[in-house]
Design a protein around this motif. Sequence first.
Motif, short mmCIF file in Angstrom:
data_model
loop_
_atom_site.label_atom_id
_atom_site.label_comp_id
_atom_site.label_asym_id
_atom_site.label_seq_id
_atom_site.Cartn_x
_atom_site.Cartn_y
_atom_site.Cartn_z
N LYS A 25 -4.33 0.42 -17.62
CA LYS A 25 -3.25 0.31 -16.63
C LYS A 25 -3.81 0.27 -15.21
CE LYS A 25 1.02 0.11 -15.41
NZ LYS A 25 1.68 -1.16 -15.50
N GLU A 26 -4.83 1.09 -14.94
CA GLU A 26 -5.46 1.07 -13.63
C GLU A 26 -6.19 -0.26 -13.39
OE1 GLU A 26 -7.90 4.55 -13.18
OE2 GLU A 26 -6.17 5.88 -13.10
N LEU A 27 -6.79 -0.81 -14.43
CA LEU A 27 -7.44 -2.11 -14.31
C LEU A 27 -6.43 -3.19 -13.96
CD1 LEU A 27 -9.94 -2.19 -17.32
CD2 LEU A 27 -10.52 -2.18 -14.90
N GLU A 28 -5.25 -3.12 -14.58
CA GLU A 28 -4.20 -4.11 -14.29
C GLU A 28 -3.75 -4.03 -12.83
OE1 GLU A 28 -1.56 -5.11 -18.14
OE2 GLU A 28 -1.29 -3.08 -17.35
N VAL A 29 -3.52 -2.81 -12.34
CA VAL A 29 -3.08 -2.64 -10.95
C VAL A 29 -4.18 -3.09 -9.99
CG1 VAL A 29 -2.38 -0.96 -9.20
CG2 VAL A 29 -1.46 -0.80 -11.52
N MET A 30 -5.42 -2.75 -10.30
CA MET A 30 -6.54 -3.15 -9.46
C MET A 30 -6.68 -4.67 -9.44
SD MET A 30 -10.30 -1.56 -9.76
CE MET A 30 -11.46 -1.63 -8.45
N SER A 31 -6.50 -5.29 -10.59
CA SER A 31 -6.56 -6.74 -10.68
C SER A 31 -5.46 -7.38 -9.83
CB SER A 31 -6.40 -7.17 -12.14
OG SER A 31 -6.31 -8.56 -12.24
N MET A 32 -4.27 -6.84 -9.88
CA MET A 32 -3.17 -7.36 -9.05
C MET A 32 -3.48 -7.20 -7.56
SD MET A 32 -0.86 -8.86 -10.75
CE MET A 32 0.25 -9.03 -9.37
N MET A 33 -4.08 -6.07 -7.20
CA MET A 33 -4.44 -5.85 -5.80
C MET A 33 -5.43 -6.92 -5.33
SD MET A 33 -6.38 -2.65 -4.01
CE MET A 33 -7.88 -3.05 -4.86
N TYR A 34 -6.44 -7.18 -6.14
CA TYR A 34 -7.42 -8.19 -5.75
C TYR A 34 -6.81 -9.60 -5.75
CZ TYR A 34 -11.24 -4.91 -5.40
OH TYR A 34 -12.05 -3.89 -4.99
N LYS A 35 -5.85 -9.85 -6.62
CA LYS A 35 -5.14 -11.14 -6.58
C LYS A 35 -4.39 -11.28 -5.26
CE LYS A 35 -4.57 -11.82 -11.51
NZ LYS A 35 -3.65 -11.82 -12.65
N MET A 36 -3.77 -10.19 -4.82
CA MET A 36 -3.07 -10.23 -3.53
C MET A 36 -4.05 -10.51 -2.40
SD MET A 36 0.20 -9.66 -3.48
CE MET A 36 0.77 -10.27 -5.02
N LEU A 37 -5.21 -9.89 -2.47
CA LEU A 37 -6.23 -10.09 -1.44
C LEU A 37 -6.89 -11.47 -1.55
CD1 LEU A 37 -7.96 -6.59 -1.52
CD2 LEU A 37 -6.36 -7.44 0.20
N GLY A 38 -6.70 -12.13 -2.69
CA GLY A 38 -7.34 -13.42 -2.93
C GLY A 38 -6.60 -14.60 -2.32
N ASP A 39 -5.43 -14.37 -1.76
CA ASP A 39 -4.67 -15.46 -1.15
C ASP A 39 -4.96 -15.50 0.35
OD1 ASP A 39 -2.21 -17.37 -1.28
OD2 ASP A 39 -1.79 -15.99 0.38
N PRO A 40 -5.42 -16.64 0.88
CA PRO A 40 -5.78 -16.71 2.30
C PRO A 40 -4.65 -16.33 3.27
CG PRO A 40 -6.57 -18.64 1.15
CD PRO A 40 -5.70 -17.90 0.18
N GLY A 91 2.54 -19.16 11.11
CA GLY A 91 3.18 -20.46 11.03
C GLY A 91 4.10 -20.60 9.83
N LEU A 92 4.37 -19.48 9.16
CA LEU A 92 5.29 -19.48 8.02
C LEU A 92 6.70 -19.15 8.50
CD1 LEU A 92 3.16 -17.37 5.51
CD2 LEU A 92 3.45 -19.85 5.50
N THR A 93 7.67 -19.38 7.63
CA THR A 93 9.02 -18.96 7.95
C THR A 93 9.13 -17.44 7.82
OG1 THR A 93 9.80 -19.10 5.66
CG2 THR A 93 9.97 -21.12 7.02
N GLU A 94 10.12 -16.87 8.46
CA GLU A 94 10.33 -15.43 8.35
C GLU A 94 10.62 -15.05 6.90
OE1 GLU A 94 13.17 -14.00 11.24
OE2 GLU A 94 12.23 -15.21 12.81
N SER A 95 11.33 -15.89 6.19
CA SER A 95 11.63 -15.65 4.79
C SER A 95 10.35 -15.58 3.95
CB SER A 95 12.55 -16.74 4.25
OG SER A 95 12.79 -16.57 2.88
N ALA A 96 9.44 -16.51 4.19
CA ALA A 96 8.16 -16.53 3.45
C ALA A 96 7.33 -15.30 3.78
CB ALA A 96 7.39 -17.80 3.76
N VAL A 97 7.31 -14.91 5.04
CA VAL A 97 6.57 -13.71 5.46
C VAL A 97 7.17 -12.48 4.80
CG1 VAL A 97 6.04 -12.21 7.42
CG2 VAL A 97 5.69 -14.68 7.61
N SER A 98 8.50 -12.37 4.81
CA SER A 98 9.16 -11.22 4.19
C SER A 98 8.82 -11.13 2.71
CB SER A 98 10.68 -11.32 4.35
OG SER A 98 11.05 -11.13 5.67
N HIS A 99 8.80 -12.27 2.04
CA HIS A 99 8.45 -12.30 0.62
C HIS A 99 7.03 -11.77 0.40
CE1 HIS A 99 8.21 -13.64 -3.52
NE2 HIS A 99 7.09 -14.29 -3.21
N GLN A 100 6.09 -12.24 1.22
CA GLN A 100 4.70 -11.79 1.08
C GLN A 100 4.57 -10.30 1.39
OE1 GLN A 100 2.52 -13.54 -0.42
NE2 GLN A 100 3.73 -15.41 -0.40
N LEU A 101 5.27 -9.84 2.41
CA LEU A 101 5.21 -8.42 2.77
C LEU A 101 5.77 -7.55 1.65
CD1 LEU A 101 6.26 -8.62 6.51
CD2 LEU A 101 4.03 -7.86 5.64
#
Length: 126
Positions: free
Chosen positions: A37-52, A76-86
């Motif tokens: 379970k910790e590996l899964e969460v860590m993997s998701m964290m690194y996936k989040m960090l993997g997007d420029p 340069g993104l829309t506020e909606s896109a930024v909110s989604h990422q946040l």
Amino acid sequence: MDEKKQFQNRINKDLCNVRMIHLERVLYAKQQAIPFKELEVMSMMYKMLGDPTRLKMLMALSDNEMCVCDLAAFTGLTESAVSHQLRRLRDLALVKKRRAGQILYYSLDDEHVEELLEIGLAHIRE
């Protein structure tokens, strides 16, 4: 030397020449292994960090809190896109929010996130 032979030589350099399992090393690795379970969460964290784009947002928040409008103007993104990422970054405790009246300000969740960013940047700049 033809391309096929060069490729085969590269593969052979990465393989063990002696097929032998070092049991003590395998057992040690199993003892040190973290729960799946910790590996899964860590993997998701690194996936989040993997997007420029998300990484750019996190770097902007490293020593500066910003609202959605600020981040949208910066990326340069829309506020909606930024909110989604946040929202996705908040779900993994990479960012936190603070309300000031009607404005939500975002910042890095804690010093560990800042350390992850600093270590990554230092590593690629070596």
